[in-house]
Write an enzyme that holds these catalytic residues in place. Structure first.
Site: not given
Length: 600
Positions: A150, A162, A196-197, A225, A312
């Protein structure tokens, strides 16, 4: 990687994975190695890992190339810079994501990939950008291996581990495949997924868009990922499956003792493919879960600490990258690709192709020549047909003779007309025999040149698909809710009613001999804004220079023709950009049609 996802499919899926049979060459058992330190310097990475995976001057299926981790990190640096320019994020609905797509797309197209932007027209967050799909056009089209990651980040940060790490690793692997140009036994298709998130939405949409026949062609999907976590481990999805074996074999050869990726089960884009019964695997180095004492003893790092403490968060920058793990991951990706998709042996009959000289410089109306030489490099001589691509208007390329027997040569003549636009043009010369090879020739057209009145923009009415426009090409179409100025198609920028940016770009050369160049386009602006305040904007740019700015305050009931003088750009290669930007509420639509760039 998304924070939460449904549990993975059950027994029947596991049986499918175990039953998958891939064309795997046998791998010699490797003696266990001592655990390597978590962060050796890059020179140490090369010494340890390249020794376990040597290369030769001529790449064969059993000898995948060593991917340069510094080039992967250079892609990460650019993704980080893109996020910085766009509010610190590359979220799927923002300009940072769209710029990330444009960055990868340009490199893949230049390398010779068949590249497609796939708008996510259902199931994705409002304003989400497109999936980016790139296929290497060699090998058996009925046997496809997909490699995906992603490309979007969360809104809180730039998403460099990420998932810039997976995206950059796949990009450099794709570019290396194109550079090496090995004989292919199967097709390789790369996917960079949107949204994707927000719930694996881009990959869900892609898989759902495939017919049953197209799904059956995909023999395995490999997902990447978070493959550079600072305190990471070495995890493989479906570790004991047939699909995972080439990935496991490579990490086993480094003595890494990989484990099953339990933390990531059902939480990344491989899940979309699993649900469709497609065998999957992939590498990961961990997210917010904590490293155990046993893992720290095996892999190094700190026990009882998250694999990625910036997961994140805004600190997920280029400082949040484990170069050792990234290097081992990208080399394992290449090893897997070469194992499953590259032909087991080099072509029995092969040849080389070169251009000498490889550059030429002429005045408009003149010609240049180059000798295209071939040589038989293995097996028997073969007939090689010659062709060229990339010539601009006013330039023709011919060969005498048009085909040769390998070992022979041909004279390539590059002829220009008096109206050929000054500039530098890369030409690709192709030799086609039992295999295909290419070489590059660069033509420079000098001087002021004459000026033949012409219209430079291609597909300015958007009636012929999206080519050669780049950017948010999903804006192009016959959309319900707006109408064309002429024909049936147009470009609808904005109109979301939330924070979003749409862009369309096209590059052209404005001839040096022309004293006048005028951009004309038809623009319809409608808005739900009621204030006389410019909340939402439409800009026309050349390069980084803004030529005009319009806004919701310029709304009208129909199309208005607008013109801009681009005469100052005569003799230059320029990129023209239309950009629409909306704030967080109340939509404004900027609908463009029938754009022209007329010289005279």
């Amino acid at each position: 990687m998304v924070f939460r996802r449904l549990a993975v499919a059950g027994v029947s899926l596991a049986a499918t994975l175990q039953a998958a049979v891939l064309p795997l060459a046998p791998t010699a058992a490797a003696a266990p190695q001592a655990a390597q330190p978590l962060h050796p310097p890059v020179t140490a990475i090369s010494a340890v890992d390249r020794a376990a995976h040597p290369t030769t001057a001529r790449t064969r299926a059993a000898e995948a190339p060593d991917i340069d981790v510094a080039k992967v990190q250079a892609h990460l640096t650019e993704l980080n810079a893109i996020a910085t320019r766009n509010g610190g994020t590359r979220k799927s609905s923002g300009q940072g994501y769209r710029d990330s797509v444009a960055y990868a797309k340009a490199k893949l197209q230049a390398a010779g990939y068949t590249v497609t932007e796939q708008p996510c027209t259902s199931g994705c967050a409002t304003g989400a950008g497109p999936n980016l799909i790139a296929e290497w056009p060699q090998g058996d089209a009925g046997k496809v291996y997909m490699f995906g990651s992603h490309l979007d980040s969360v809104g809180a940060g730039p998403g460099i581990n990420d998932n810039g790490s997976g995206s950059a690793a796949l990009l450099e692997t794709a570019l290396t495949l194109a550079q090496q140009h090995p004989a292919m036994a199967a097709r390789v298709r790369f996917g960079w997924w949107t949204d994707e998130e927000q719930g694996l939405n881009g990959s869900d949409f892609y898989v759902g868009s495939l017919s049953s026949t197209e799904r059956s062609k995909i023999k395995a999907y490999y997902n990447f990922d978070m493959i550079a976590s600072l305190n990471g481990g070495y995890f493989i999805n479906h570790l004991t499956s047939a699909a995972a074996q080439p990935m496991k074999a490579y990490w086993d050869s480094l003595g890494l003792q990989p484990e099953e990726n339990t933390e990531g089960a059902g939480r990344s884009d491989d899940y979309s493919f699993e649900q469709a019964g497609i065998p999957t695997s992939g590498y990961a180095m961990g997210a917010s879960a904590r490293k155990t004492s046993a893992q720290a003893a095996k892999w190094g790092g700190t026990a009882n600490r998250a694999y990625d403490s910036c997961y994140h968060q805004s600190c997920d920058t280029t400082s949040n990258i484990n170069a050792t793990g990234l290097n081992r991951s990208v080399d394992g990706i290449a090893a897997t690709l070469w194992k499953v998709a590259v032909a087991d042996t080099a072509p029995a009959n092969d040849f080389s192709l070169t251009a000498g000289p490889a550059t030429g410089s002429v005045d408009p109306g003149a010609s240049a020549t180059s000798t295209i030489s071939t040589a038989t490099t293995s097996g028997s001589a073969q007939t090689v047909a010659l062709s060229a691509a990339g010539a601009p208007a006013g330039v023709t390329v011919s060969f005498s003779p048009a085909s040769v027997t390998s070992g022979g040569s041909s004279t390539m003549t590059v002829a220009t007309t008096s109206g050929a636009a000054p500039g530098t043009y890369p030409l690709t010369v192709t030799g086609t025999g039992s295999v295909t090879h290419t070489t590059q020739y660069t033509l420079t057209v000098k001087g002021a040149g004459g000026c033949t009145a012409q219209q430079l923009l291609a597909n300015g009415g958007f009636e012929n698909g999206t080519t050669p426009w780049t950017g948010d090409t999903g804006a192009i179409g016959a959309h319900a809710g707006q109408s064309a100025h002429s024909g049936s198609r147009f470009a609808w920028l904005g109109g979301y009613g939330s924070s979003a940016t749409d862009t369309l770009n096209q590059s052209v050369t404005v001839p040096a001999g022309c004293s006048k160049a005028t951009l004309t386009y038809w623009l319809h602006i409608d808005t739900d804004e009621t204030d006389r305040t410019a909340y939402d904007t439409f800009k026309v740019k050349v390069g980084s220079t803004t030529l005009t700015t319009l806004s919701n305050t310029d709304a009208s009931s129909g199309y208005t023709q607008r013109s801009l003088d681009l005469s100052r750009y005569a003799g230059q290669r320029i990129t023209l950009t239309f950009t629409a930007t909306e704030d967080s509420s109340l939509q404004s639509s900027f609908v463009v049609d029938d754009a022209t760039l007329q010289t005279g």
